[in-house]
Scaffold this active site. Structure first.
Site, PDB file in Angstrom:
ATOM      1  N   CYS A  81       3.661  40.605 -18.968  1.00  0.00           N
ATOM      2  CA  CYS A  81       4.032  39.059 -18.914  1.00  0.00           C
ATOM      3  C   CYS A  81       5.323  38.926 -17.787  1.00  0.00           C
ATOM      4  O   CYS A  81       5.348  37.839 -17.520  1.00  0.00           O
ATOM      5  CB  CYS A  81       4.108  38.354 -20.189  1.00  0.00           C
ATOM      6  SG  CYS A  81       2.859  38.641 -21.168  1.00  0.00           S
ATOM      7  N   HIS A 126       7.222  31.739 -18.497  1.00  0.00           N
ATOM      8  CA  HIS A 126       6.136  32.439 -18.940  1.00  0.00           C
ATOM      9  C   HIS A 126       5.266  31.706 -20.089  1.00  0.00           C
ATOM     10  O   HIS A 126       6.006  30.918 -21.020  1.00  0.00           O
ATOM     11  CB  HIS A 126       6.315  33.872 -19.638  1.00  0.00           C
ATOM     12  CG  HIS A 126       5.092  34.407 -20.108  1.00  0.00           C
ATOM     13  ND1 HIS A 126       3.792  34.471 -19.652  1.00  0.00           N
ATOM     14  CD2 HIS A 126       4.851  35.237 -21.411  1.00  0.00           C
ATOM     15  CE1 HIS A 126       3.020  34.995 -20.523  1.00  0.00           C
ATOM     16  NE2 HIS A 126       3.640  35.458 -21.465  1.00  0.00           N
ATOM     17  N   ASN A 169      -2.133  32.103 -23.032  1.00  0.00           N
ATOM     18  CA  ASN A 169      -1.296  33.070 -22.523  1.00  0.00           C
ATOM     19  C   ASN A 169      -1.939  33.999 -21.406  1.00  0.00           C
ATOM     20  O   ASN A 169      -2.764  34.486 -21.993  1.00  0.00           O
ATOM     21  CB  ASN A 169      -0.716  33.670 -23.366  1.00  0.00           C
ATOM     22  CG  ASN A 169       0.357  34.889 -22.959  1.00  0.00           C
ATOM     23  OD1 ASN A 169       0.200  35.218 -21.773  1.00  0.00           O
ATOM     24  ND2 ASN A 169       1.207  35.395 -23.897  1.00  0.00           N
TER      25      ASN A 169
END
Ligand SMILES: CC(C)(COP(=O)(O)OP(=O)(O)OC[C@H]1O[C@@H](n2cnc3c(N)ncnc32)[C@H](O)[C@@H]1OP(=O)(O)O)[C@@H](O)C(=O)NCCC(=O)NCCS
Length: 353
Positions: A124, A278, A309
């Site tokens: 990420c 993020h 996500n």
């Protein structure tokens, strides 16, 4: 012996993001869909994560297909031809080949050959790692224009029946073109790793696990063809995490990294137009905003509600949406921060294109 002085590539003092592109796959997966597979509820997922839906790609759409969609839009917005690219970087942990890279194929599809092309494995934080590298490549004169893509097909590495991470994840790709600039458009990168928490998020059923499994009691022996066939068929790697460890680390440590990125850029939270963290969990986003004391004028990216996500794709996807919904943000300052499996992190302040 007289040694001739080497020529060096001409440097660029400043860099900027020139254009952003996005690819969001068509399949929408709701919380109710997810709850067919795990013991959970739409209410729990909304309250604990802020996620309402996530996009997932059908079987015939690959990481490279999504990367190409996002890259074409980024190039068009930047006004750059693929043939002008001096490097193609794809950040991904879901391209299903350790080699060859997704980036080499993407460069070929776009017509960027013979630009150097490589993948980054930084989960990420992959997009922010890509920005750090692209910024350095352009400033050093190693490349004039660099394509950075975050692309993930996380649905390929989800075990739908597990409860620690599967319900969080979506697919997609976001891309930017980085090039030279008259004024600074990318602040110093604050990036790093903490491998002491290597176990906090990762994939099960890695080749190493399988090898250990198959060679237990068979000191150092190679797999027989039969064993290899069994282990190949036995486990496909899927993601797991210790959610609380990651949550605490993100809220406490990443807020400090975000502050360091502001300090390194010589600005304060009040100078920001946008905050693009993020998209891991809406509660992490809110806690970070609180710790950074962001004034209400700062628009916060909350793409996670619809996108889930998407790992390396999450920041460029959220940036793309933020600019679409708030075109007045163009030219303003944004703080972006990525963090995830490794553990790894990266942050920088950028001027929005
Ligand atoms: C995964 C996450 C949403 C779990 O939320 P949490 O509040 O930490 O949940 P906990 O693990 O503390 O569990 C709390 C309760 O919810 C339950 N629970 C856990 N997962 C659940 C799920 N998917 N659905 C329903 N209930 C769940 C637990 O069983 C526990 O119940 P109990 O209190 O009766 O024992 C959260 O930890 C998180 O977002 N972590 C960071 C994730 C992340 O960012 N990962 C990627 C990094 S890039």
């Amino acid at each position: 012996m007289s040694v001739p002085t080497l020529k060096q590539a001409p440097l660029h003092e400043n860099t900027r993001i020139m254009g952003v592109g996005a690819y969001r796959p068509d399949v929408i997966v709701t919380n109710d869909d997810v709850c067919q597979w795990i013991d959970s509820s739409d209410e729990w997922i909304r309250q604990r994560t802020g996620i309402i839906t996530r996009h997932r790609a059908p079987a015939d759409i690959s990481v490279i297909d999504m990367a190409e969609g996002a890259a074409r839009e980024a190039l068009q917005k930047a006004g750059i031809e693929a043939s002008q690219l001096g490097a193609v970087i794809v950040s991904t942990v879901t391209h299903p080949y350790a080699t060859p890279s997704a980036a080499a194929s993407l460069a070929d599809r776009l017509g960027a050959t013979p630009a150097p092309a490589f993948d980054i494995s930084a989960a990420c934080a992959g997009y922010c790692y890509g920005i750090a590298q692209a910024d350095a490549l352009v400033r050093s004169g190693a490349a004039n224009y660099v394509l950075v893509v975050g692309a993930e097909k996380l649905s390929d590495v989800i075990d739908n029946t597990e409860r620690t991470i599967s319900f969080l994840l979506g697919d997609g790709a976001g891309a930017v073109v980085i090039g030279p600039s008259d004024t600074p458009g990318i602040g110093p990168s604050v990036w790093g790793s903490d491998g002491s928490k290597w176990d906090a998020i990762g994939m099960t059923g890695s080749m190493l696990d399988l090898r250990e499994l198959a060679t237990a009691g068979k000191q150092g022996g190679a797999l027989s063809a039969e064993e290899a066939a069994v282990t190949d068929a036995a486990v496909w790697p899927t993601l797991r995490q210790d959610g609380q460890t990651v949550f605490r680390w993100a809220v406490w440590e990443m807020a400090k990294v975000a502050q360091q990125a502001l300090d390194a850029a010589g600005i304060s939270a009040g100078d920001l137009a946008a905050f693009i963290p993020h998209q891991a969990n809406m509660r992490i986003i809110d806690e970070m905003a609180k710790k950074l004391k962001l004034p209400e004028t700062v628009i916060i990216a909350r793409d996670i509600a619809d996108a889930g996500n998407t790992s390396a794709a999450s920041i460029p996807l959220a940036t793309h949406r933020l600019l679409q919904e708030n075109p007045q943000l163009s030219g303003g300052l944004a703080l972006q921060i990525g963090f995830g499996a490794g553990l790894v992190f990266g942050a920088q302040v950028i001027v929005l294109p």
